[in-house]
Scaffold this active site. Structure first.
Site, PDB file in Angstrom:
ATOM      1  NE  ARG A 181      -0.788 -35.142  54.535  1.00  0.00           N
ATOM      2  CZ  ARG A 181       0.091 -34.623  54.892  1.00  0.00           C
ATOM      3  NH1 ARG A 181       0.251 -33.532  55.904  1.00  0.00           N
ATOM      4  NH2 ARG A 181       0.813 -34.428  53.920  1.00  0.00           N
ATOM      5  CE  LYS A 195      -0.631 -34.574  43.096  1.00  0.00           C
ATOM      6  NZ  LYS A 195       0.447 -33.952  43.860  1.00  0.00           N
ATOM      7  CE  LYS A 239      -1.106 -41.209  48.399  1.00  0.00           C
ATOM      8  NZ  LYS A 239      -0.458 -40.023  48.480  1.00  0.00           N
TER       9      LYS A 239
HETATM   10  N1  BES Z   1       1.154 -38.005  45.931  1.00  0.00           N
HETATM   11  C1  BES Z   1       1.474 -36.653  46.423  1.00  0.00           C
HETATM   12  C2  BES Z   1       3.005 -36.823  46.891  1.00  0.00           C
HETATM   13  C3  BES Z   1       4.129 -37.140  46.007  1.00  0.00           C
HETATM   14  C4  BES Z   1       4.623 -36.048  45.204  1.00  0.00           C
HETATM   15  C5  BES Z   1       4.241 -38.395  45.336  1.00  0.00           C
HETATM   16  C6  BES Z   1       5.537 -36.383  44.228  1.00  0.00           C
HETATM   17  C7  BES Z   1       5.207 -38.722  44.368  1.00  0.00           C
HETATM   18  C8  BES Z   1       5.959 -37.378  43.771  1.00  0.00           C
HETATM   19  C9  BES Z   1       0.871 -36.314  47.806  1.00  0.00           C
HETATM   20  O1  BES Z   1      -0.763 -36.834  47.728  1.00  0.00           O
HETATM   21  C10 BES Z   1       0.477 -34.790  47.901  1.00  0.00           C
HETATM   22  O2  BES Z   1       0.212 -34.347  46.583  1.00  0.00           O
HETATM   23  N2  BES Z   1       1.288 -34.308  48.662  1.00  0.00           N
HETATM   24  C11 BES Z   1       1.342 -33.000  48.784  1.00  0.00           C
HETATM   25  C12 BES Z   1       1.124 -32.571  50.277  1.00  0.00           C
HETATM   26  C13 BES Z   1       0.977 -30.943  50.493  1.00  0.00           C
HETATM   27  C14 BES Z   1      -0.327 -30.467  49.814  1.00  0.00           C
HETATM   28  C15 BES Z   1       0.974 -30.785  52.025  1.00  0.00           C
HETATM   29  C16 BES Z   1       2.945 -32.414  48.620  1.00  0.00           C
HETATM   30  O3  BES Z   1       3.612 -33.259  48.859  1.00  0.00           O
HETATM   31  O4  BES Z   1       2.967 -31.456  47.759  1.00  0.00           O
HETATM   32 ZN    ZN Z   2      -0.977 -38.574  46.543  1.00  0.00          ZN
HETATM   33 ZN    ZN Z   3      -1.952 -35.494  46.779  1.00  0.00          ZN
END
Ligand code: BES
Ligand code: ZN
Ligand code: ZN
Length: 511
Positions: free
Chosen positions: A358, A284, A272
């Site tokens: 994803r 965020k 990724k």
């Molecule tokens: N890049 C983030 C995941 C992440 C979180 C990496 C903390 C490193 C530290 C990913 O793209 C993300 O934001 N995922 C969401 C998915 C959710 C919206 C289903 C998450 O994990 O909150």
């Molecule tokens: Zn991400």
């Molecule tokens: Zn994200």
């Protein structure tokens, strides 16, 4: 820094400082430490008897030799109990020792941590010592006038170790090749750490692709990079959906090592490469968002691993694939409710634009399947849910193939990286069923890292595949004795080790 080996006795080492280890459960000082002890009138055993040196893992004691032996300084490293001695202990001790000696101003350092005792063989210990030292000495200070190296940034002049020698018993060629392997793996890891640590204004998708291309030119890898037009032609609608909110164009990076039989696709490693993840329209919170410059660490791990592979030259074909884009909000950004079509034809119902990883992986995995790569292994900072499940100690491992999962667990152990296998029961699929598309992008909060893997599974067809969620381990916040904070380069060494092991299994008839 030069990295060499020597099989000479430790008291004959002619640098400025030498490090030796002591175990916490040995009644008397043994091995190279005992040799030095004798040469220095028993000072080490005296410190041991008085309790100033305990041998606890992580302990480091610097002593001046006052002309009794050639090196000016000796570092005594605690190795913990002899019966729990592992290559990982050597790696950590080497990191701590070289950091402490750099801080003390040593330029030519010897590490006598590789000797064939206590269940860790010479080659493993020598490799781990070289790895540990190079990983421990890593600093990301290109943007600082006051360099970090060895002094926490408090002095202008940067202290650097100029030559590192791994001292060990046994055959010198075996020692040399083990140390060389450790050096290649650590330098590849540090290469990936540089990419992770670069700020997101500098490291755009285009810049990530440029760095991959430059590395490929230096090491003899093939490199192919798709821009937006080519992605459109290939129907990569999921990757393009994420990219459309950014002013910066996405890239699709392909690196190929051809060490195997002609025409054999070989494994694909996919990473990724989100160069900054704002969350998009599902934005965020501001707090801590700067850490999302590291959302490309899966991609960096693949690029780093491909560098290691090019230098280790396994007899197998390996392809590295990194889809890379920013995830930004904006007038043209994709929205919750959108339906995107990936290049394998499947449609995805978007529910949260922050679950972008994803989506870009969907197109990269589809590409790997289309080109018949097998097995396929991906690494991604994919979910916060994985961080909740496993913390900052182990990465999550998700697979549709038990043999591959076991191979990765074995490779990771040699590599010194920790994973934990997670379940992939089909019951989880109910959470990602969609009323309007082939699959729903997210399955809600329960088992969030597993349902993310379940989404990915839609894009690997029947290919043996494993997914490594490195969200909790790609970035280390703590400044400890063994490492600076920042990107860890996690997964580089597991990928490289896996390639080596797959090559061994593939037979040696190729080259
Ligand atoms: N890049 C983030 C995941 C992440 C979180 C990496 C903390 C490193 C530290 C990913 O793209 C993300 O934001 N995922 C969401 C998915 C959710 C919206 C289903 C998450 O994990 O909150
Ligand atoms: Zn991400
Ligand atoms: Zn994200």
């Amino acid at each position: 820094m030069e990295v060499g080996v020597s099989t000479r006795d430790v008291q004959q080492f002619d640098g400025d400082a030498v490090a030796v280890g002591v175990f916490s459960d040995d009644a008397e000082v043994q091995g190279p430490a005992a040799t030095l002890d004798k040469a220095m009138a028993g000072v080490i055993s005296q410190l041991r008897a008085s309790g100033e040196i305990t041998g606890t893992a992580g302990e480091v004691t610097l002593i001046h030799t006052l002309g009794k032996i050639e090196p000016e300084r000796v570092a005594i490293l605690g190795l913990g109990p002899r019966k729990r001695f592992t290559a990982d202990r050597v790696r950590r001790a080497a990191a701590i020792a070289s950091r402490a000696l750099r801080k003390a101003g040593a330029k030519r350092v010897g590490l006598a941590l590789a000797w064939a005792e206590s269940g860790v063989n010479l080659a493993q210990a020598a490799r781990a010592a070289a790895e540990g030292a190079l990983l421990g000495l890593y600093a990301f200070d290109v943007y600082k006038a006051k360099k970090n190296g060895g002094n926490g940034g408090n002095e202008g002049a940067c202290k650097e170790i100029e030559a590192l020698t791994i001292l060990g018993r046994g055959r010198e060629p075996a020692l040399r090749s083990a140390v060389e392997r450790g050096r290649i793996l650590a330098e590849a890891t540090n290469f990936a750490r540089d990419l992770g640590n670069e700020p997101p204004n500098v490291l755009s998708p285009e810049e990530l692709a440029n760095r991959a291309r430059r590395m490929a030119e230096e090491t003899g890898l093939e490199c192919e990079i798709f821009g937006q037009k080519e992605m459109e032609k290939q129907g990569m609608g999921a990757l393009l959906g994420v990219a459309q909110g950014s002013e910066r164009e996405p890239r699709f990076i392909i690196l190929r090592w051809r060490g195997g039989r002609k025409g054999e696709p070989g494994p694909a490693f996919v990473g990724k490469g989100i160069t900054f993840d704002t969350g998009g329209i599902s934005i965020k919170p501001a707090e801590g968002m700067q850490a999302m410059k590291m959302d490309m660490c899966g991609g960096a791990a693949v690029i780093g691993a491909m560098r290691a592979i090019a230098l280790l030259k396994p007899a197998i074909n390996v392809t590295g694939i990194v889809p890379t884009t920013e995830n930004m909000p904006g007038g043209n950004a994709y929205r919750p409710g959108d339906i995107l079509r990936a290049s394998n034809g499947k449609t995805i119902e978007i529910v949260n634009t922050d679950a972008e990883g994803r989506l870009i992986l969907a197109d990269a995995l589809s590409y790997a399947v289309k080109h018949q790569h097998t097995p396929i292994v991906d690494a991604a900072t994919l979910t916060g849910a994985c961080v909740i499940a496993l913390g900052h100690v182990r990465a999550g491992l998700y697979s549709n193939d038990e043999t591959l999962q076991r191979a990765i667990m074995a490779a990771s152990e040699t590599a010194g990286e920790k994973y934990w296998p997670m379940p992939m029961d089909e019951e989880y699929e109910a959470q990602i069923a969609s009323e309007v598309a082939d699959v729903k992008q997210t399955g809600g909060r329960p088992a969030g890292s597993i349902t993310a893997a379940k989404v990915l599974e839609n894009f690997v067809a029947e290919t043996p595949w494993a997914h490594m969620d490195i969200a909790g381990v790609n970035d280390s916040e703590k400044r400890d004795a063994a490492s600076d904070p920042g990107a860890t380069g996690f997964a580089v060494r597991t990928f490289a080790e896996l390639a080596m092991q797959l090559a061994d299994r593939n037979g040696t008839s190729a080259r």
